[in-house]
Design a protein around this motif. Structure first.
Motif, PDB file in Angstrom:
ATOM      1  N   LEU A  17       0.867  -1.171   0.000  1.00  0.00           N
ATOM      2  CA  LEU A  17       0.000   0.000   0.000  1.00  0.00           C
ATOM      3  C   LEU A  17       0.907   1.224   0.000  1.00  0.00           C
ATOM      4  O   LEU A  17       1.747   1.380   0.886  1.00  0.00           O
ATOM      5  CB  LEU A  17      -0.898   0.006   1.235  1.00  0.00           C
ATOM      6  CG  LEU A  17      -1.983   1.090   1.272  1.00  0.00           C
ATOM      7  CD1 LEU A  17      -3.090   0.753   0.266  1.00  0.00           C
ATOM      8  CD2 LEU A  17      -2.583   1.208   2.664  1.00  0.00           C
ATOM      9  N   GLY A  18       0.765   2.066  -1.017  1.00  0.00           N
ATOM     10  CA  GLY A  18       1.564   3.283  -1.106  1.00  0.00           C
ATOM     11  C   GLY A  18       0.807   4.455  -0.507  1.00  0.00           C
ATOM     12  O   GLY A  18      -0.408   4.570  -0.688  1.00  0.00           O
ATOM     13  N   VAL A  19       1.516   5.331   0.201  1.00  0.00           N
ATOM     14  CA  VAL A  19       0.882   6.467   0.876  1.00  0.00           C
ATOM     15  C   VAL A  19       1.630   7.753   0.534  1.00  0.00           C
ATOM     16  O   VAL A  19       2.830   7.876   0.789  1.00  0.00           O
ATOM     17  CB  VAL A  19       0.880   6.276   2.411  1.00  0.00           C
ATOM     18  CG1 VAL A  19       0.201   7.463   3.094  1.00  0.00           C
ATOM     19  CG2 VAL A  19       0.188   4.970   2.790  1.00  0.00           C
ATOM     20  N   ASP A  20       0.898   8.699  -0.056  1.00  0.00           N
ATOM     21  CA  ASP A  20       1.441  10.038  -0.290  1.00  0.00           C
ATOM     22  C   ASP A  20       0.781  10.952   0.738  1.00  0.00           C
ATOM     23  O   ASP A  20      -0.308  11.471   0.519  1.00  0.00           O
ATOM     24  CB  ASP A  20       1.138  10.502  -1.717  1.00  0.00           C
ATOM     25  CG  ASP A  20       1.683  11.898  -1.988  1.00  0.00           C
ATOM     26  OD1 ASP A  20       2.838  12.161  -1.610  1.00  0.00           O
ATOM     27  OD2 ASP A  20       0.947  12.732  -2.556  1.00  0.00           O
ATOM     28  N   GLN A  65       2.933  -4.862   3.255  1.00  0.00           N
ATOM     29  CA  GLN A  65       3.795  -3.773   3.712  1.00  0.00           C
ATOM     30  C   GLN A  65       3.200  -2.441   3.267  1.00  0.00           C
ATOM     31  O   GLN A  65       2.370  -2.391   2.359  1.00  0.00           O
ATOM     32  CB  GLN A  65       5.214  -3.932   3.166  1.00  0.00           C
ATOM     33  CG  GLN A  65       5.294  -3.962   1.658  1.00  0.00           C
ATOM     34  CD  GLN A  65       6.701  -4.241   1.168  1.00  0.00           C
ATOM     35  OE1 GLN A  65       7.651  -4.295   1.929  1.00  0.00           O
ATOM     36  NE2 GLN A  65       6.852  -4.411  -0.131  1.00  0.00           N
ATOM     37  N   VAL A  66       3.637  -1.367   3.926  1.00  0.00           N
ATOM     38  CA  VAL A  66       3.147  -0.025   3.606  1.00  0.00           C
ATOM     39  C   VAL A  66       4.352   0.857   3.298  1.00  0.00           C
ATOM     40  O   VAL A  66       5.331   0.874   4.049  1.00  0.00           O
ATOM     41  CB  VAL A  66       2.347   0.573   4.781  1.00  0.00           C
ATOM     42  CG1 VAL A  66       1.869   1.981   4.442  1.00  0.00           C
ATOM     43  CG2 VAL A  66       1.160  -0.318   5.119  1.00  0.00           C
ATOM     44  N   ILE A  67       4.264   1.589   2.178  1.00  0.00           N
ATOM     45  CA  ILE A  67       5.358   2.463   1.757  1.00  0.00           C
ATOM     46  C   ILE A  67       4.864   3.905   1.804  1.00  0.00           C
ATOM     47  O   ILE A  67       3.965   4.287   1.051  1.00  0.00           O
ATOM     48  CB  ILE A  67       5.833   2.136   0.323  1.00  0.00           C
ATOM     49  CG1 ILE A  67       5.988   0.617   0.134  1.00  0.00           C
ATOM     50  CG2 ILE A  67       7.125   2.874   0.017  1.00  0.00           C
ATOM     51  CD1 ILE A  67       6.965  -0.039   1.064  1.00  0.00           C
ATOM     52  N   VAL A  68       5.434   4.694   2.699  1.00  0.00           N
ATOM     53  CA  VAL A  68       5.050   6.098   2.852  1.00  0.00           C
ATOM     54  C   VAL A  68       6.106   6.971   2.180  1.00  0.00           C
ATOM     55  O   VAL A  68       7.304   6.826   2.444  1.00  0.00           O
ATOM     56  CB  VAL A  68       4.932   6.481   4.342  1.00  0.00           C
ATOM     57  CG1 VAL A  68       4.513   7.944   4.484  1.00  0.00           C
ATOM     58  CG2 VAL A  68       3.930   5.574   5.047  1.00  0.00           C
ATOM     59  N   LYS A 103       3.954  -8.421  11.317  1.00  0.00           N
ATOM     60  CA  LYS A 103       4.363  -8.914  10.001  1.00  0.00           C
ATOM     61  C   LYS A 103       4.083  -7.932   8.868  1.00  0.00           C
ATOM     62  O   LYS A 103       4.330  -8.242   7.701  1.00  0.00           O
ATOM     63  CB  LYS A 103       3.673 -10.248   9.710  1.00  0.00           C
ATOM     64  CG  LYS A 103       4.145 -11.380  10.618  1.00  0.00           C
ATOM     65  CD  LYS A 103       3.528 -12.701  10.223  1.00  0.00           C
ATOM     66  CE  LYS A 103       4.043 -13.827  11.111  1.00  0.00           C
ATOM     67  NZ  LYS A 103       3.464 -15.142  10.736  1.00  0.00           N
ATOM     68  N   VAL A 104       3.532  -6.753   9.204  1.00  0.00           N
ATOM     69  CA  VAL A 104       3.245  -5.745   8.174  1.00  0.00           C
ATOM     70  C   VAL A 104       4.065  -4.493   8.493  1.00  0.00           C
ATOM     71  O   VAL A 104       3.619  -3.618   9.237  1.00  0.00           O
ATOM     72  CB  VAL A 104       1.740  -5.404   8.119  1.00  0.00           C
ATOM     73  CG1 VAL A 104       1.462  -4.409   6.995  1.00  0.00           C
ATOM     74  CG2 VAL A 104       0.917  -6.669   7.913  1.00  0.00           C
ATOM     75  N   PRO A 105       5.266  -4.392   7.949  1.00  0.00           N
ATOM     76  CA  PRO A 105       6.130  -3.251   8.246  1.00  0.00           C
ATOM     77  C   PRO A 105       5.720  -1.992   7.489  1.00  0.00           C
ATOM     78  O   PRO A 105       5.043  -2.055   6.461  1.00  0.00           O
ATOM     79  CB  PRO A 105       7.512  -3.732   7.788  1.00  0.00           C
ATOM     80  CG  PRO A 105       7.202  -4.682   6.672  1.00  0.00           C
ATOM     81  CD  PRO A 105       5.924  -5.370   7.067  1.00  0.00           C
ATOM     82  N   VAL A 106       6.147  -0.853   8.017  1.00  0.00           N
ATOM     83  CA  VAL A 106       5.927   0.441   7.365  1.00  0.00           C
ATOM     84  C   VAL A 106       7.300   1.008   7.006  1.00  0.00           C
ATOM     85  O   VAL A 106       8.201   1.046   7.853  1.00  0.00           O
ATOM     86  CB  VAL A 106       5.178   1.418   8.288  1.00  0.00           C
ATOM     87  CG1 VAL A 106       5.027   2.785   7.617  1.00  0.00           C
ATOM     88  CG2 VAL A 106       3.803   0.854   8.652  1.00  0.00           C
TER      89      VAL A 106
END
Length: 234
Positions: A17-20, A65-68, A103-106
């Motif tokens: 999941l990408g976050v802007d 995973q989440v990418i901010v 288990k879900v890193p940011v």
């Protein structure tokens, strides 16, 4: 050669999941492997509420995973927005840990040039589109593309202070235990209902057989035997 490298990439097949992040608008995008697409733009100036909303999308999209995006000056130095994004990313990491576990890193990933590229893409698709309609979601998509394009190199793992991580982890364990209890209760209820149905079917079959047997006996007992008439001798 490039395709061969991508096939060997450990990121291949992962869903992100990408976050802007923005103070008033935050764009989201989803990516599986190297294919990314804009999701939506959230409008909120409450960081806690925003973190909860993003966590829900993370759960519904089953992201691993989440990418901010991390805003930086063009020379790579940090600015005020960088600090705000770091603070928010910790709040998001806390929310995700409490809801989805460890288990879900940011991660934070350099987002320089993403807004300009997103605006250029929108203009190329349709110059008449409102600039801020999907700009943030497109920017989130570009963040993911950059992350996957670099195979995650340069990404910064968001870590939480020990006391905050401990509280969040305790919430996750409590949630998991409640979910397990609910699952077991539902399973027991199903097993009990199944057993009752089987017992009821067995009872009905038994009654049907008894009724059939009694009916047969009644018909046999009600028949009168005909006496044979003796022939008189002449």
């Amino acid at each position: 050669a490039a395709s061969a490298i991508r096939e060997l990439s450990p990121l291949m097949g992962t869903k992100s999941l990408g976050v802007d992040y923005g103070l008033s608008r935050t764009g989201l995008a989803v990516s599986r492997g190297y294919s990314s697409q804009p999701l939506l733009t959230l409008r909120s100036n409450n960081a806690t509420d925003l973190a909860i909303q993003i966590t829900r999308y993370c759960v519904s999209e089953q992201a691993s995973q989440v990418i901010v995006g991390l805003p930086l000056h063009m020379n790579g130095t940090e600015n005020d927005q960088t600090i705000l994004t770091r603070v928010f990313s910790q709040r998001l990491a806390e929310s995700i840990l409490a809801s989805m576990g460890p288990k879900v890193p940011v991660y934070l990933f350099d987002e320089r040039y993403t807004s300009k590229e997103a605006a250029a893409r929108m203009h190329n698709r349709d110059p008449s589109l409102a600039l801020y309609g999907t700009l943030d979601a497109d920017a989130a998509c570009i963040i993911l593309e950059g992350y996957y394009g670099d195979n995650g190199k340069g990404a910064e793992l968001v870590t939480l202070p020990a006391n905050i991580a401990e509280v969040a982890m305790a919430k996750y364990k409590t949630k998991t235990e409640k979910a397990e209890q609910a699952r077991k209760a539902a399973l027991l209820e199903w097993q009990t209902a199944t057993k009752r149905r089987k017992e009821e079917m067995a009872r009905l079959r038994k009654e049907a057989k008894e009724t059939e047997a009694n009916s047969g006996e009644g018909e046999g007992g009600g028949k009168k035997k005909k006496k044979k008439k003796k022939k008189k001798k002449k």
